[in-house]
Design a protein around this motif. Structure first.
Motif, PDB file in Angstrom:
ATOM      1  N   ASN A   1       4.476  -4.103 -12.338  1.00  0.00           N
ATOM      2  CA  ASN A   1       3.445  -4.392 -11.338  1.00  0.00           C
ATOM      3  C   ASN A   1       4.049  -5.009 -10.077  1.00  0.00           C
ATOM      4  O   ASN A   1       3.559  -4.765  -8.963  1.00  0.00           O
TER       5      ASN A   1
ATOM      6  N   ASN B   1       5.173  -2.345  -7.636  1.00  0.00           N
ATOM      7  CA  ASN B   1       4.156  -1.442  -7.087  1.00  0.00           C
ATOM      8  C   ASN B   1       4.026  -1.648  -5.577  1.00  0.00           C
ATOM      9  O   ASN B   1       3.253  -2.494  -5.118  1.00  0.00           O
ATOM     10  N   ARG B   2       4.723  -0.860  -4.815  1.00  0.00           N
ATOM     11  CA  ARG B   2       4.768  -1.049  -3.362  1.00  0.00           C
ATOM     12  C   ARG B   2       3.532  -0.492  -2.652  1.00  0.00           C
ATOM     13  O   ARG B   2       3.454  -0.500  -1.417  1.00  0.00           O
ATOM     14  N   ASN B   3       2.565  -0.029  -3.414  1.00  0.00           N
ATOM     15  CA  ASN B   3       1.289   0.357  -2.813  1.00  0.00           C
ATOM     16  C   ASN B   3       0.463  -0.878  -2.441  1.00  0.00           C
ATOM     17  O   ASN B   3      -0.527  -0.764  -1.715  1.00  0.00           O
ATOM     18  N   GLU B   4       0.885  -2.024  -2.955  1.00  0.00           N
ATOM     19  CA  GLU B   4       0.234  -3.286  -2.624  1.00  0.00           C
ATOM     20  C   GLU B   4       1.157  -4.143  -1.784  1.00  0.00           C
ATOM     21  O   GLU B   4       2.381  -4.103  -1.960  1.00  0.00           O
ATOM     22  N   PRO B   5       0.600  -4.959  -0.874  1.00  0.00           N
ATOM     23  CA  PRO B   5       1.438  -5.878  -0.091  1.00  0.00           C
ATOM     24  C   PRO B   5       2.156  -6.853  -1.018  1.00  0.00           C
ATOM     25  O   PRO B   5       1.664  -7.204  -2.095  1.00  0.00           O
TER      26      PRO B   5
ATOM     27  N   ARG C   1       0.170  -9.985  -2.189  1.00  0.00           N
ATOM     28  CA  ARG C   1      -0.817  -9.753  -3.234  1.00  0.00           C
ATOM     29  C   ARG C   1      -0.141  -9.573  -4.587  1.00  0.00           C
ATOM     30  O   ARG C   1      -0.622 -10.060  -5.608  1.00  0.00           O
ATOM     31  N   ARG C   2       0.974  -8.875  -4.597  1.00  0.00           N
ATOM     32  CA  ARG C   2       1.710  -8.688  -5.850  1.00  0.00           C
ATOM     33  C   ARG C   2       2.176 -10.028  -6.411  1.00  0.00           C
ATOM     34  O   ARG C   2       2.088 -10.271  -7.617  1.00  0.00           O
TER      35      ARG C   2
ATOM     36  N   LYS D   1      -0.847 -12.066  -7.794  1.00  0.00           N
ATOM     37  CA  LYS D   1      -1.317 -11.519  -9.068  1.00  0.00           C
ATOM     38  C   LYS D   1      -0.339 -11.836 -10.191  1.00  0.00           C
ATOM     39  O   LYS D   1      -0.746 -12.231 -11.299  1.00  0.00           O
TER      40      LYS D   1
ATOM     41  N   GLU E   1      12.280  -6.658  -4.364  1.00  0.00           N
ATOM     42  CA  GLU E   1      11.007  -6.405  -3.694  1.00  0.00           C
ATOM     43  C   GLU E   1      10.830  -7.271  -2.453  1.00  0.00           C
ATOM     44  O   GLU E   1      10.253  -6.835  -1.461  1.00  0.00           O
TER      45      GLU E   1
ATOM     46  N   SER F   1      10.434  -5.696   1.291  1.00  0.00           N
ATOM     47  CA  SER F   1       9.255  -6.031   2.078  1.00  0.00           C
ATOM     48  C   SER F   1       9.623  -6.630   3.426  1.00  0.00           C
ATOM     49  O   SER F   1       8.932  -6.415   4.422  1.00  0.00           O
TER      50      SER F   1
ATOM     51  N   SER G   1      -2.091 -19.001  -4.465  1.00  0.00           N
ATOM     52  CA  SER G   1      -2.012 -18.308  -3.176  1.00  0.00           C
ATOM     53  C   SER G   1      -1.406 -19.206  -2.110  1.00  0.00           C
ATOM     54  O   SER G   1      -0.605 -18.752  -1.271  1.00  0.00           O
TER      55      SER G   1
END
Length: 219
Positions: A83, A86-90, A93-94, A97, A144, A148, A196
């Motif tokens: 998870n 998963n670079r489809n999410e910023p 957010r990763r 989560k 990651e 990013s 967060s």
């Protein structure tokens, strides 16, 4: 002695069930008294003989190793690293989560207290867990994070300051559990919101670390 008491004494557990009973009791026991607790004391608490414990665990070290596996390794979710990739999410957010799910695992009485008490007594549990983090979490996080922030692909050397920032983030999140199970003081009711905030502090620190490398700040 009552008839019910005699009946309970005659109950024989299946080997798998007896092993689980001993392990569960050991996790609770060591979370309360630390690694210096003896198998004789554990046996007394369980109401069994010390020899019965050694039938399933050859010695105290074997029992503690099994406690480590049960509390720290087996609760590591198989999909956490995937998870994070998963670079489809910023990235933010990763991270939120991941650390929210991670906190749900480590913010338990047995996790927090065994981890801390083993450190006080120079037990190998903390060292083993550090190796686990270095093997399963750190490489994924650093890869990651660098992707990013659009760091140059050829920059593959791990920066000790990156490790320090990740370690600091881990420590802040772990401290929430320490407040609950060691200090017995209130923790923020909204764990995800607090995590967060910690993640935002972490990303700000990374931005400062990378600011001279011409990187692009992640979304």
């Amino acid at each position: 002695m009552t008839k019910d008491t005699v009946s309970k004494k005659r109950i024989r557990l299946q080997p798998h069930d007896r092993e689980k009973q001993i392990l569960d009791a050991a996790i609770e026991f060591y979370s309360e008294v630390g690694m210096r607790g003896t198998t004789r004391e554990l046996a007394t608490r369980l109401g069994v003989t010390q020899g019965l414990i050694y039938r399933y665990f050859p010695d105290k070290d074997a029992l503690i190793n099994r406690v480590y596996e049960a509390v720290f390794v087996e609760r590591w979710a198989a999909d956490w690293e995937q998870n994070l990739k998963n670079r489809n999410e910023p990235l933010r957010r990763r991270l939120v989560k991941f650390y929210f799910n991670y906190a749900r695992v480590i913010h338990t009485k047995e996790w927090v207290r065994i981890f801390l008490l083993s450190g006080f007594e120079q037990n190998l549990i903390q060292n083993k867990y550090r190796v686990l983090l270095e093997k399963r979490l750190m490489p994924t996080l650093i890869l990651e994070i660098r992707n990013s922030f659009n760091l140059p692909k050829q920059d593959k050397k791990i920066n000790e300051k990156e490790i320090e920032l990740i370690t600091s983030l881990q420590a802040m999140i772990f401290h929430l559990g320490v407040r609950k199970w060691i200090y017995r003081i209130p923790v923020p009711p909204d764990t995800e919101e607090q995590i967060s905030i910690y993640v935002d502090m972490f990303l700000f620190g990374l931005k400062q670390l990378y600011k001279n490398k011409g990187v692009i700040e992640p979304i």
